[in-house]
Write an enzyme that holds these catalytic residues in place. Structure first.
Site, mmCIF file in Angstrom:
data_model
loop_
_atom_site.group_PDB
_atom_site.id
_atom_site.type_symbol
_atom_site.label_atom_id
_atom_site.label_comp_id
_atom_site.label_asym_id
_atom_site.label_seq_id
_atom_site.Cartn_x
_atom_site.Cartn_y
_atom_site.Cartn_z
ATOM 1 N N ASP A 112 0.724 -1.080 -0.101
ATOM 2 C CA ASP A 112 -0.062 -0.103 0.121
ATOM 3 C C ASP A 112 1.016 1.177 0.133
ATOM 4 O OD1 ASP A 112 -2.845 1.164 0.234
ATOM 5 O OD2 ASP A 112 -1.782 2.191 1.790
ATOM 6 N N GLU A 147 0.709 5.631 0.254
ATOM 7 C CA GLU A 147 -0.052 6.711 0.492
ATOM 8 C C GLU A 147 0.708 7.924 -0.505
ATOM 9 O OE1 GLU A 147 -2.896 7.065 2.066
ATOM 10 O OE2 GLU A 147 -2.692 5.034 2.589
ATOM 11 N N HIS A 150 -5.958 4.465 5.832
ATOM 12 C CA HIS A 150 -5.166 5.457 5.144
ATOM 13 C C HIS A 150 -3.727 5.635 5.615
ATOM 14 C CE1 HIS A 150 -8.773 6.145 2.670
ATOM 15 N NE2 HIS A 150 -9.577 6.410 3.681
ATOM 16 N N ASP A 164 -3.309 -0.201 6.065
ATOM 17 C CA ASP A 164 -3.813 -0.622 4.968
ATOM 18 C C ASP A 164 -3.231 -2.026 4.356
ATOM 19 O OD1 ASP A 164 -5.511 1.295 5.314
ATOM 20 O OD2 ASP A 164 -5.216 2.503 3.785
#
Length: 225
Positions: free
Chosen positions: A28, A30, A186, A191
């Site tokens: 994941d 961000e 998030h 995540d």
């Protein structure tokens, strides 16, 4: 994280053999927006997987790296509000993209070699986006050691739609009895960890008692294809 019960040698039944020589890694990212080319990469996280003594897939290790925005990177206010990242936090410990990718790829490349895999395949919820972000960062930094397949992914959106009729990560987790903490959502590591739990649960459900692919015939007509 659990500890793998197998030694993951090339000739053992391991996670790479379960996926025809490819090793899934749950990832994941961000970011400061939805454009991988112009928006900042801010966090990288991964969960490494292995198999237990029964061939079931389990999470075994994790990686988390905070990344400094590259020069001229866009930070979309809406995206920053969603991810809640303070890029100026004194304890963030962010490194530049060049160093971040080096630190991120090294343990994945080691695990690929240990498992005798051809290369890693990115697993993610809307995985094409995570892969596009990583590929764009590699282009910016000139990194030539990306362990991931350049375009193939395992997307838990599709797997969740098949397995439980849900496409939203939180709803898919709830549908199979796993928790979702909206306060931690998030964050790249959280995540990735939750996506890894979802991926393992679905794959193990669609596997035989020994971990093999459930629908594969014992003696395929042409085992090389």
């Amino acid at each position: 994280m659990a500890t793998a019960l197998t030694t993951s040698k090339k000739n053992d039944w391991n996670i790479a053999r379960r996926f025809r020589g490819f090793m899934p890694v749950v990832v994941d990212v961000e970011t400061g927006g939805l454009n991988p080319q112009t928006d900042a990469l801010l966090e990288l996280a991964a969960v490494l997987l292995d198999v237990d003594a029964n061939g079931k897939i389990i999470p075994v290790d994790r990686i988390q790296i905070h990344v400094q925005p590259f020069a001229g990177a866009n930070l979309n206010p809406t995206s920053m509000k969603i991810n809640g990242i303070d890029i100026n936090h004194p304890f963030r410990g962010a490194v530049d993209e060049t160093e971040a990718l080096k630190e991120f790829f090294q343990p994945i490349r080691q695990r690929v070699k240990m498992n005798g895999a051809r290369r890693a395949v990115l697993v993610g919820h809307n995985a094409a986006f995570d892969l596009a972000v990583i590929n764009a960062a590699c282009e910016r930094t000139g990194n030539k050691k990306n362990p991931f397949h350049p375009f193939s992914t395992f997307d838990t959106v599709t797997l969740s739609a098949l397995a439980v009729g849900e496409t939203v990560l939180a709803k898919a987790l709830e549908a199979i009895g796993l928790e979702w903490d909206s306060q931690q959502a998030h964050g790249a590591l959280y995540d990735a960890e939750q996506t890894a739990e979802l991926f393992c649960r679905i794959v193990n459900n669609f596997s035989t008692s020994s971990g093999r692919a459930a629908m594969r015939t014992p003696n395929p007509v042409n085992p090389t294809k």
